[in-house]
Design a protein around this motif. Structure first.
Motif, PDB file in Angstrom:
ATOM      1  N   ALA A 169       1.468  -0.619  -0.389  1.00 23.16           N
ATOM      2  CA  ALA A 169      -0.261   0.009   0.109  1.00 23.16           C
ATOM      3  C   ALA A 169       0.832   1.333  -0.167  1.00 23.16           C
ATOM      4  N   PHE A 170       0.686   2.224  -0.523  1.00 24.76           N
ATOM      5  CA  PHE A 170       1.144   4.112  -0.079  1.00 24.76           C
ATOM      6  C   PHE A 170       1.295   4.137   0.958  1.00 24.76           C
ATOM      7  N   GLU A 171       2.724   4.721   1.143  1.00 21.32           N
ATOM      8  CA  GLU A 171       3.112   4.983   2.419  1.00 21.32           C
ATOM      9  C   GLU A 171       2.333   6.588   3.159  1.00 21.32           C
ATOM     10  N   ALA A 172       2.576   6.982   1.547  1.00 20.18           N
ATOM     11  CA  ALA A 172       1.964   8.889   1.853  1.00 20.18           C
ATOM     12  C   ALA A 172       0.657   8.649   2.273  1.00 20.18           C
ATOM     13  N   PRO A 173       0.223  10.080   2.601  1.00 19.55           N
ATOM     14  CA  PRO A 173      -0.922  10.690   2.939  1.00 19.55           C
ATOM     15  C   PRO A 173      -1.853   9.876   2.277  1.00 19.55           C
ATOM     16  N   SER A 174      -3.558   9.311   2.690  1.00 18.68           N
ATOM     17  CA  SER A 174      -4.131   8.977   1.552  1.00 18.68           C
ATOM     18  C   SER A 174      -5.412   8.864   1.960  1.00 18.68           C
ATOM     19  N   LEU A 175      -6.857   7.975   1.097  1.00 18.96           N
ATOM     20  CA  LEU A 175      -7.990   7.429   1.935  1.00 18.96           C
ATOM     21  C   LEU A 175      -7.662   6.938   1.018  1.00 18.96           C
ATOM     22  N   ILE A 176      -8.256   6.206   2.305  1.00 19.61           N
ATOM     23  CA  ILE A 176      -9.493   4.183   1.151  1.00 19.61           C
ATOM     24  C   ILE A 176     -11.086   4.791   1.155  1.00 19.61           C
ATOM     25  N   GLU A 177     -11.683   4.146   0.367  1.00 23.51           N
ATOM     26  CA  GLU A 177     -13.278   4.345   0.201  1.00 23.51           C
ATOM     27  C   GLU A 177     -13.585   3.071   0.016  1.00 23.51           C
ATOM     28  N   GLN A 178     -14.758   2.542   0.107  1.00 18.76           N
ATOM     29  CA  GLN A 178     -15.553   1.297   0.364  1.00 18.76           C
ATOM     30  C   GLN A 178     -15.055   0.803  -1.119  1.00 18.76           C
ATOM     31  N   TRP A 179     -15.722  -0.232  -1.311  1.00 21.73           N
ATOM     32  CA  TRP A 179     -15.084  -0.859  -2.519  1.00 21.73           C
ATOM     33  C   TRP A 179     -16.688  -0.982  -3.161  1.00 21.73           C
ATOM     34  N   ILE A 180     -16.972  -0.336  -4.467  1.00 21.77           N
ATOM     35  CA  ILE A 180     -18.418  -0.493  -4.924  1.00 21.77           C
ATOM     36  C   ILE A 180     -18.643  -1.473  -6.435  1.00 21.77           C
ATOM     37  N   ASP A 181     -19.583  -1.815  -5.912  1.00 23.67           N
ATOM     38  CA  ASP A 181     -19.721  -3.274  -7.126  1.00 23.67           C
ATOM     39  C   ASP A 181     -20.791  -2.204  -7.990  1.00 23.67           C
ATOM     40  N   PHE A 182     -20.431  -1.646  -8.988  1.00 24.71           N
ATOM     41  CA  PHE A 182     -21.120  -0.758  -9.667  1.00 24.71           C
ATOM     42  C   PHE A 182     -21.548  -1.041 -11.206  1.00 24.71           C
ATOM     43  N   GLU A 183     -22.544  -0.834 -11.301  1.00 21.78           N
ATOM     44  CA  GLU A 183     -23.710  -1.131 -12.934  1.00 21.78           C
ATOM     45  C   GLU A 183     -22.916  -0.749 -13.746  1.00 21.78           C
ATOM     46  N   LYS A 184     -22.395   1.625 -14.303  1.00 19.19           N
ATOM     47  CA  LYS A 184     -21.447   1.898 -15.168  1.00 19.19           C
ATOM     48  C   LYS A 184     -20.794   3.139 -13.941  1.00 19.19           C
ATOM     49  N   GLU A 185     -19.766   3.146 -15.276  1.00 19.36           N
ATOM     50  CA  GLU A 185     -19.289   3.954 -14.436  1.00 19.36           C
ATOM     51  C   GLU A 185     -19.485   5.470 -15.449  1.00 19.36           C
ATOM     52  N   LEU A 186     -20.559   6.630 -15.158  1.00 15.23           N
ATOM     53  CA  LEU A 186     -20.933   7.943 -15.924  1.00 15.23           C
ATOM     54  C   LEU A 186     -20.108   8.967 -15.317  1.00 15.23           C
ATOM     55  N   ALA A 187     -19.892  10.361 -16.480  1.00 15.80           N
ATOM     56  CA  ALA A 187     -20.028  11.785 -16.856  1.00 15.80           C
ATOM     57  C   ALA A 187     -20.590  12.270 -17.128  1.00 15.80           C
ATOM     58  N   ILE A 188     -20.165  13.279 -16.647  1.00 18.53           N
ATOM     59  CA  ILE A 188     -21.267  14.337 -16.897  1.00 18.53           C
ATOM     60  C   ILE A 188     -20.156  15.922 -17.163  1.00 18.53           C
ATOM     61  N   ILE A 189     -20.896  17.122 -17.949  1.00 20.80           N
ATOM     62  CA  ILE A 189     -19.947  17.659 -17.993  1.00 20.80           C
ATOM     63  C   ILE A 189     -20.487  19.739 -18.069  1.00 20.80           C
ATOM     64  N   VAL A 190     -20.155  19.680 -16.723  1.00 23.63           N
ATOM     65  CA  VAL A 190     -21.311  21.200 -16.056  1.00 23.63           C
ATOM     66  C   VAL A 190     -20.312  22.262 -16.413  1.00 23.63           C
ATOM     67  N   SER A 191     -20.836  23.908 -17.002  1.00 27.10           N
ATOM     68  CA  SER A 191     -19.680  24.626 -17.012  1.00 27.10           C
ATOM     69  C   SER A 191     -20.783  25.816 -16.099  1.00 27.10           C
ATOM     70  N   ARG A 192     -19.994  26.796 -15.603  1.00 26.18           N
ATOM     71  CA  ARG A 192     -20.529  27.782 -15.093  1.00 26.18           C
ATOM     72  C   ARG A 192     -19.924  29.179 -15.411  1.00 26.18           C
ATOM     73  N   ASN A 193     -20.673  30.419 -15.760  1.00 26.10           N
ATOM     74  CA  ASN A 193     -19.935  31.491 -16.150  1.00 26.10           C
ATOM     75  C   ASN A 193     -20.093  32.657 -14.207  1.00 26.10           C
ATOM     76  N   ASP A 194     -19.047  33.745 -14.840  1.00 21.95           N
ATOM     77  CA  ASP A 194     -18.996  34.712 -13.300  1.00 21.95           C
ATOM     78  C   ASP A 194     -20.604  35.176 -13.459  1.00 21.95           C
ATOM     79  N   ASN A 195     -21.585  35.222 -14.176  1.00 18.70           N
ATOM     80  CA  ASN A 195     -23.192  35.585 -13.730  1.00 18.70           C
ATOM     81  C   ASN A 195     -24.083  34.306 -12.778  1.00 18.70           C
TER      82      ASN A 195
END
Length: 380
Positions: A169-195
């Motif tokens: 395992a990594f020696e450096a500061p890290s995080l561990i997270e629960q193993w997720i038995d997922f169906e799919k990996e998804l992504a959404i791109i969102v934009s926001r302007n200064d207004n």
């Protein structure tokens, strides 16, 4: 913005790789002067920008000197000196995404804490200061260990399946997270302007290279039920609003087998999961990022047609001057668009380019993309 776009605006980009290269291609349409800082003297952007500076992105003096005198600075990679960006902001240079957001994203532990504080669903996690802490971890095996800093493109991630894996395992500061038995990996791109105008691209479905743990195949738009896509869309908008980001934000999610959506990671810039938008959407992610940081109205994010993106990765066992096998065969196929990134050298799993396949028939687009995946190779 105080200045117009007619040859006056001076835009600096930290990073001169493929994302910067594709950003320049859009910036030309805005008549913007683009300045690039990159540690690689042969970076893909070197001969495409108005000014190229060869230097480290994590050095305060280099980043500060590069940005001083520019109107605006943006990024194509998060591993940059944030202290220098903060000083530039104090002196009136617009930095988008804002330095505080880049600082947050640089640390996966801070990202996870942000999710928890803002009621954003994510996998259960625990922050770890050293490898020794794994012996008394509250997250049960198996789990994923991620370095808090400097993980990128699948690096800095380990699967801890059993007790014996803890040894490596990594020696450096890290995080561990629960193993997720997922169906799919998804992504959404969102934009926001200064207004405060927020816009999202349609949800996409991703496949990752199991060896390199980076996106290899992407299908747009998703055909998941509307209710799931709507939840993902609202989640991406909430994150953009909670952050008050100016610019583009890629939101990567897991869809679990029981229908939950869990946010995995964020990227405050154009992202691999949006490359298909160049041919597949009315507005590309690169044009949308520029619209957002220039405080212009967001463009139309709707899909023109089905689009499938294939990453062209350096072949295992090949390290040296790049050669591309199969270009002629691939470009003879209908609806195929080739994007090479201008990288002189290849190495195993290095991102060397991508291909986008568009077709009104979704299944035909997928079939063609699979053929591209089998036909094109980046070798030495």
């Amino acid at each position: 913005m105080a200045k117009d776009f007619y040859g006056e605006l001076q835009l600096g980009v930290l990073g001169g790789g493929q994302l910067g290269r594709m950003l320049i291609q859009e910036a030309i349409n805005f008549n913007v002067n683009v300045h690039i800082l990159d540690p690689d003297k042969n970076a893909p952007c070197r001969n495409l920008c108005n000014r190229f500076v060869n230097g480290p992105l994590n050095d305060f003096d280099t980043v500060y000197a590069f940005g001083k005198g520019l109107d605006m600075v943006t990024i194509e990679i998060e591993k940059v000196n944030v202290d220098a960006l903060e000083k530039l902001e104090e002196e009136g240079v617009l930095v988008y995404p804002q330095s505080r957001i880049i600082r947050l994203i640089q640390d996966k532990g801070l990202q996870k804490q942000f999710f928890k504080q803002n009621d954003i669903p994510t996998a259960p996690f625990q922050l770890i200061s050293s490898k020794e802490n794994l012996a008394t971890a509250s997250i049960s095996l198996p789990y994923i260990q991620k370095l808090r800093k400097d993980g990128y493109d699948g690096r800095g991630v380990k699967k801890i399946i059993n007790e014996s894996d803890i040894e490596s395992a990594f020696e450096a500061p890290s995080l561990i997270e629960q193993w997720i038995d997922f169906e799919k990996e998804l992504a959404i791109i969102v934009s926001r302007n200064d207004n405060g105008e927020v816009a999202t691209f349609p949800c996409v479905e991703m496949e990752f290279n199991p060896e390199a743990n980076l996106v290899e195949f992407l299908i747009s738009p998703s055909t998941l039920p509307f209710e799931i896509q709507q939840r993902a869309d609202l989640l991406a908008k909430k994150i953009a609003e909670d952050l008050q980001i100016v610019g583009l934000l890629a939101v990567e999610l897991f869809l679990t087998k029981d229908g939950r959506l869990l946010v995995n990671e964020l990227a405050p810039r154009p992202h691999n999961s949006g490359h298909q938008s160049i041919e597949g959407n009315f507005t590309s992610q690169f044009a949308q990022h520029l619209r957002a940081i220039f405080n212009l109205a967001p463009g139309n994010t709707a899909t023109r047609t089905n689009a499938v993106m294939v990453n062209l990765l350096g072949e295992a066992g090949h390290d040296g001057l790049a050669r591309y096998e199969g270009i002629e065969e691939v470009l003879a196929m209908e609806g195929v668009y080739l994007h090479l990134y201008g990288k002189k050298y290849t190495k195993p799993f290095r991102k060397m380019g991508h291909v986008c396949v568009v077709n009104e028939d979704r299944e035909e687009a997928i079939r063609t993309a699979r053929t591209v995946q089998q036909t094109m190779r980046v070798i030495t």
